[in-house]
Design an enzyme around this catalytic site. Sequence first.
Site, PDB file in Angstrom:
ATOM      1  N   GLY A  46       0.845  -1.194   0.000  1.00 21.33           N
ATOM      2  CA  GLY A  46       0.000   0.000   0.000  1.00 21.33           C
ATOM      3  C   GLY A  46       0.873   1.235   0.000  1.00 21.33           C
ATOM      4  N   GLN A  51       3.172   9.845   1.335  1.00 27.21           N
ATOM      5  CA  GLN A  51       4.458   9.127   1.388  1.00 27.21           C
ATOM      6  C   GLN A  51       5.353   9.450   0.194  1.00 27.21           C
ATOM      7  OE1 GLN A  51       2.462   5.150   2.332  1.00 27.21           O
ATOM      8  NE2 GLN A  51       4.361   4.997   3.509  1.00 27.21           N
ATOM      9  N   CYS A  99       5.991  -0.334   7.387  1.00 28.87           N
ATOM     10  CA  CYS A  99       5.649   0.874   6.645  1.00 28.87           C
ATOM     11  C   CYS A  99       6.854   1.301   5.820  1.00 28.87           C
ATOM     12  CB  CYS A  99       5.259   1.989   7.615  1.00 28.87           C
ATOM     13  SG  CYS A  99       4.781   3.522   6.796  1.00 28.87           S
ATOM     14  N   LEU A 100       6.596   1.661   4.576  1.00 30.90           N
ATOM     15  CA  LEU A 100       7.700   2.086   3.703  1.00 30.90           C
ATOM     16  C   LEU A 100       8.352   3.360   4.223  1.00 30.90           C
ATOM     17  CD1 LEU A 100       6.038   1.336   0.252  1.00 30.90           C
ATOM     18  CD2 LEU A 100       7.779  -0.016   1.444  1.00 30.90           C
ATOM     19  N   HIS A 141      -4.307   1.337   7.893  1.00 31.03           N
ATOM     20  CA  HIS A 141      -2.923   1.848   7.967  1.00 31.03           C
ATOM     21  C   HIS A 141      -2.753   3.025   6.994  1.00 31.03           C
ATOM     22  CE1 HIS A 141       1.642   1.105   7.889  1.00 31.03           C
ATOM     23  NE2 HIS A 141       1.437   1.879   6.828  1.00 31.03           N
ATOM     24  N   GLU A 142      -3.263   2.851   5.775  1.00 29.12           N
ATOM     25  CA  GLU A 142      -3.135   3.919   4.767  1.00 29.12           C
ATOM     26  C   GLU A 142      -3.968   5.137   5.160  1.00 29.12           C
ATOM     27  OE1 GLU A 142      -0.810   3.424   2.994  1.00 29.12           O
ATOM     28  OE2 GLU A 142      -0.702   1.255   2.955  1.00 29.12           O
ATOM     29  N   HIS A 145      -2.282   7.464   7.422  1.00 29.50           N
ATOM     30  CA  HIS A 145      -1.346   8.394   6.768  1.00 29.50           C
ATOM     31  C   HIS A 145      -2.063   9.679   6.336  1.00 29.50           C
ATOM     32  CE1 HIS A 145       2.388   6.131   6.568  1.00 29.50           C
ATOM     33  NE2 HIS A 145       1.811   5.088   6.002  1.00 29.50           N
TER      34      HIS A 145
HETATM   35  O1  GNR Z   1       4.054  -2.617   2.593  1.00 31.25           O
HETATM   36  C1  GNR Z   1       3.373  -2.476   3.620  1.00 31.25           C
HETATM   37  N1  GNR Z   1       3.049  -3.567   4.364  1.00 31.25           N
HETATM   38  C2  GNR Z   1       2.121  -3.532   5.390  1.00 31.25           C
HETATM   39  C3  GNR Z   1       2.069  -4.640   6.238  1.00 31.25           C
HETATM   40  C4  GNR Z   1       1.137  -4.668   7.242  1.00 31.25           C
HETATM   41  C5  GNR Z   1       0.271  -3.625   7.432  1.00 31.25           C
HETATM   42  C6  GNR Z   1       0.325  -2.518   6.625  1.00 31.25           C
HETATM   43  C7  GNR Z   1       1.244  -2.479   5.599  1.00 31.25           C
HETATM   44  S1  GNR Z   1       1.296  -1.092   4.543  1.00 31.25           S
HETATM   45  C8  GNR Z   1       2.951  -1.117   4.032  1.00 31.25           C
HETATM   46  C9  GNR Z   1       3.200  -0.062   2.971  1.00 31.25           C
HETATM   47  C10 GNR Z   1       3.004   1.308   3.571  1.00 31.25           C
HETATM   48  O2  GNR Z   1       3.821   1.878   4.252  1.00 31.25           O
HETATM   49  N2  GNR Z   1       1.865   1.902   3.374  1.00 31.25           N
HETATM   50  O3  GNR Z   1       1.612   3.092   3.924  1.00 31.25           O
HETATM   51 NI    NI Z   2       2.739   3.151   5.765  1.00 32.69          NI
END
Ligand code: GNR
Ligand code: NI
Length: 176
Positions: A46, A51, A99-100, A141-142, A145
Site C-alpha cells: 500500500g 508518502q 511501513c515504507l 494503515h493507509e 497516513h
Molecule cells: O508494505 C506495507 N506492508 C504492510 C504490512 C502490514 C500492514 C500494513 C502495511 S502497509 C505497508 C506499505 C506502507 O507503508 N503503506 O503506507
Molecule cells: Ni505506511
Amino acid sequence: MAILPIVEVPDPRLKTVSTPVDAVTDETRKLIADMFETMYDAPGIGLAAIQVGVPKRILVIDLQEEEDEEGNPIKDPRVFINPELIDPSEELRTYEEGCLSVPDQFADIERPDSVTARWLDENGEQHEERLDGLLATCLQHEMDHLEGIVFIDHLSRMKRNMVLKKLEKARRLKAA
Ligand code: GNR
Ligand code: NI
C-alpha cells in the site's frame, strides 16, 4: 511513469493532514500511476500520496495475494480516493505491520477486524464495500497516513522510541 522518492520518518511531512481531491483528473491518474510504480518497486502492499510528498487523500493498495502457475504474484491494484470508514467492527485483530516510511521495522498493531469503506475510484465513481482481513488492516494503515499518523504512533512511547532507535542504527550501518 516514474518511481518517486519515499518520505521517511522523522520527516514532518508525514504529520500532514491530507486534503480531499475535489475532481479526479488526468493529473490525479498520473499521480496514481506513479504511486503504483513506486509501491511495486519498493516493494510494498500500500502507499498513501503523502508518502511521496503529495498531501492529497489518495491511496493505492495491492495485496498481491494470488499467484499464477509460475508462482508470480497476480496484480490486484486498488485505488481509494477520499476514502471514509463506516461501522468498524468491535472485534479487533492484531497484525504485524510495517511501513515504507519506517523501513525494515515491524510491530504488532491492533485494529478493527472489518470495516465498511466508501471511496472514489480513478474514474471518480463511488464505491462502498465491507472489507476484512489484511485489506481492512492495510486500508486503515493507509487512512492513518491521510491524518498524519504512522503505525508507530499507535505504540507506547517506549516501544516507539525503541523502533526509532533501531531505525537510526540501521541507517548508520548503511551509511558506514
Ligand atoms: O508494505 C506495507 N506492508 C504492510 C504490512 C502490514 C500492514 C500494513 C502495511 S502497509 C505497508 C506499505 C506502507 O507503508 N503503506 O503506507
Ligand atoms: Ni505506511
